[in-house]
Design an enzyme around this catalytic site. Structure first.
Site, mmCIF file in Angstrom:
data_model
loop_
_atom_site.group_PDB
_atom_site.id
_atom_site.type_symbol
_atom_site.label_atom_id
_atom_site.label_comp_id
_atom_site.label_asym_id
_atom_site.label_seq_id
_atom_site.Cartn_x
_atom_site.Cartn_y
_atom_site.Cartn_z
ATOM 1 N N LEU A 53 10.344 -0.226 42.510
ATOM 2 C CA LEU A 53 11.341 -1.113 41.915
ATOM 3 C C LEU A 53 12.641 -0.392 41.583
ATOM 4 O O LEU A 53 13.626 -1.035 41.202
ATOM 5 C CB LEU A 53 10.778 -1.747 40.633
ATOM 6 C CG LEU A 53 9.446 -2.492 40.757
ATOM 7 C CD1 LEU A 53 8.977 -2.959 39.386
ATOM 8 C CD2 LEU A 53 9.573 -3.678 41.704
ATOM 9 N N TYR A 103 26.207 -2.251 48.620
ATOM 10 C CA TYR A 103 24.905 -2.477 47.998
ATOM 11 C C TYR A 103 23.912 -3.007 49.021
ATOM 12 O O TYR A 103 22.782 -2.516 49.157
ATOM 13 C CB TYR A 103 25.040 -3.459 46.831
ATOM 14 C CG TYR A 103 23.728 -3.868 46.213
ATOM 15 C CD1 TYR A 103 22.921 -2.937 45.567
ATOM 16 C CD2 TYR A 103 23.284 -5.194 46.268
ATOM 17 C CE1 TYR A 103 21.713 -3.300 44.994
ATOM 18 C CE2 TYR A 103 22.082 -5.571 45.699
ATOM 19 C CZ TYR A 103 21.300 -4.627 45.061
ATOM 20 O OH TYR A 103 20.103 -4.988 44.509
ATOM 21 N N LYS A 107 20.412 -1.290 50.496
ATOM 22 C CA LYS A 107 19.112 -1.953 50.422
ATOM 23 C C LYS A 107 18.489 -2.094 51.812
ATOM 24 O O LYS A 107 17.280 -1.889 51.988
ATOM 25 C CB LYS A 107 19.258 -3.343 49.775
ATOM 26 C CG LYS A 107 19.407 -3.299 48.262
ATOM 27 C CD LYS A 107 18.151 -2.743 47.618
ATOM 28 C CE LYS A 107 18.131 -2.864 46.117
ATOM 29 N NZ LYS A 107 16.921 -2.290 45.518
ATOM 30 N N ASN A 132 18.547 -13.920 42.970
ATOM 31 C CA ASN A 132 18.841 -13.615 41.567
ATOM 32 C C ASN A 132 17.582 -13.817 40.723
ATOM 33 O O ASN A 132 16.961 -14.873 40.778
ATOM 34 C CB ASN A 132 19.963 -14.523 41.058
ATOM 35 C CG ASN A 132 21.250 -14.329 41.833
ATOM 36 O OD1 ASN A 132 22.003 -13.407 41.571
ATOM 37 N ND2 ASN A 132 21.495 -15.195 42.806
ATOM 38 N N PRO A 281 3.151 -36.858 -6.389
ATOM 39 C CA PRO A 281 1.960 -37.577 -6.865
ATOM 40 C C PRO A 281 2.296 -38.993 -7.328
ATOM 41 O O PRO A 281 3.283 -39.215 -8.048
ATOM 42 C CB PRO A 281 1.464 -36.710 -8.029
ATOM 43 C CG PRO A 281 1.930 -35.326 -7.682
ATOM 44 C CD PRO A 281 3.268 -35.527 -7.028
ATOM 45 N N GLY A 282 1.470 -39.947 -6.918
ATOM 46 C CA GLY A 282 1.623 -41.338 -7.333
ATOM 47 C C GLY A 282 2.672 -42.115 -6.579
ATOM 48 O O GLY A 282 2.825 -43.329 -6.782
#
Length: 369
Positions: A53, A103, A107, A132, A281-282
């Site tokens: 890689l 590039y 490659k 990409n 409560p209630g």
């Protein structure tokens, strides 16, 4: 199995190593530019599989393209040949190998080395020409537009978008890693002379930017994107990974009165709204009904009762609920309903409605149970 990974600290390398360990591949030789070069001999001698890689796509000097993308590949192959190690070898190339730039040429030169190496040694070579790649841990402001957009938008920094109509072909890092592990296990996805990631997303730069801005806005609007869209789901996960560490959380508006509070948590256009209701409560809340809106109540703390009455009948139906038993109560249309806290502590209820609240069309009608 002993696995050699060059470029181990890079974007793909980091993600690959993490998932290999998840899958109990523990004998991993991690090689990167700051690794002692003498270790390469030992790694190449023992490796049962090589993920190559390592590479450069944003060098300080143009000469580095060939030095790194071609030169190191040559060194790697020579070292493997030195120990007569013909283990399978994967190389990370690029779709730019088809283009006439420095590039791409570097490659392509690396690919050609592997082709010749395969012919000479009989080694199984797997050449991946990646488009990409996007996902978590990709370096922003380097070579990934998606990483840069996510990073900058999350931080309220400007972005540069020269041509929003440019079409991008992208692969998601998890799909890449899954394919690479398939290759490790002899199940690579081949297409002619090359291997490929089977899931590719095609979208314009402008659409990507629009989506990322919508993700940022979603935190303010308490919404989430459409997770049925595979690309949006992956891009959203990517965006969240770029949040500043002091901004993981965001505040919600609490509507508070003497009865307790009501907080909208998540709103979606297609999956409804989730809210948190706290009753003292209630206290009795509700006493209304809906034509089309329907809800689900889940008491997670405290105890109470949910009462129903069909609007044209006198019969009252009661469901006693408690945080001690996780029980969802559906609220059907056409029934007026309320919820009463019968305990001596606050009662907390998670409420889901099939549509976000619309003040212009609330579909909510007061009627005592």
């Amino acid at each position: 199995m002993k696995i050699l990974i060059t470029g181990a600290k890079g974007f793909i390398g980091n993600n690959l190593i993490a998932e290999l360990k998840n899958r109990k591949y523990m004998d991993i030789f991690e090689y990167d530019r700051d690794t002692d070069i003498t270790l390469l001999d030992e790694y190449c001698k023992q490796a049962d599989f090589v993920f190559h890689l390592a590479g450069v796509n944003r060098p300080k000097e143009q000469s580095e393209f060939m030095e790194c993308n071609f030169g190191f590949t040559s060194t790697l192959l020579d070292t493997l040949k030195k120990y007569k190690n013909n283990c399978p070898l994967m190389i990370s190339s690029s779709i730019q190998a088809e283009l006439d730039n420095l590039y791409g040429k570097s490659k392509k030169a690396g690919e050609d080395l592997l082709v010749d190496y395969s012919k000479e040694t009989g080694t199984n070579v797997l050449i991946y020409r990646f488009p990409n790649v996007f996902g978590k841990w990709c370096r922003p402001n380097y070579n990934s537009a998606v990483a840069t957009f996510c990073n900058n938008i999350a931080r309220d920094l400007p972005i540069t978008l020269n041509d929003p109509s440019v079409v991008m072909n992208l692969v998601y890092i998890d799909d890449v890693v899954n394919e690479l592990i398939n290759a490790l296990e002899g199940k690579e996805n081949r297409s002619g002379d090359y291997c490929k990631v089977p899931i590719v997303h095609t979208i314009t730069l402008g659409e990507i930017v629009e989506l990322i801005y919508s993700f940022k806005k979603s935190r303010e609007e308490r919404s989430i994107p459409d997770m049925s869209d595979a690309f949006a789901k992956k891009l959203y996960s990517t965006y969240l990974s770029y949040l500043p560490e002091d901004q993981f959380s965001y505040r919600l508006k609490m509507n508070v009165d003497n009865r307790g509070s009501f907080i909208e948590f998540i709103k979606t256009p297609d999956r409804g709204q989730v809210s948190v209701n706290i009753s003292k409560p209630g206290i009795i809340k509700g006493n209304h009904w809906h034509h089309t809106k329907n809800e689900k109540f889940l008491v997670v703390s405290g105890e109470g009762v949910i009462r129903f009455r069909k609007i044209d009948l006198d019969k009252i139906i009661q469901y006693f609920v408690s945080g001690d038993k996780m029980e969802v109560v559906d609220i059907p249309t056409g029934y007026t309903h309320n919820i009463e806290n019968l305990g001596d502590t606050d009662m907390v209820t998670i409420m889901w409605a099939n549509e976000p609240f619309d003040p212009e069309k609330p579909d909510t009608y007061y009627l005592e149970v």
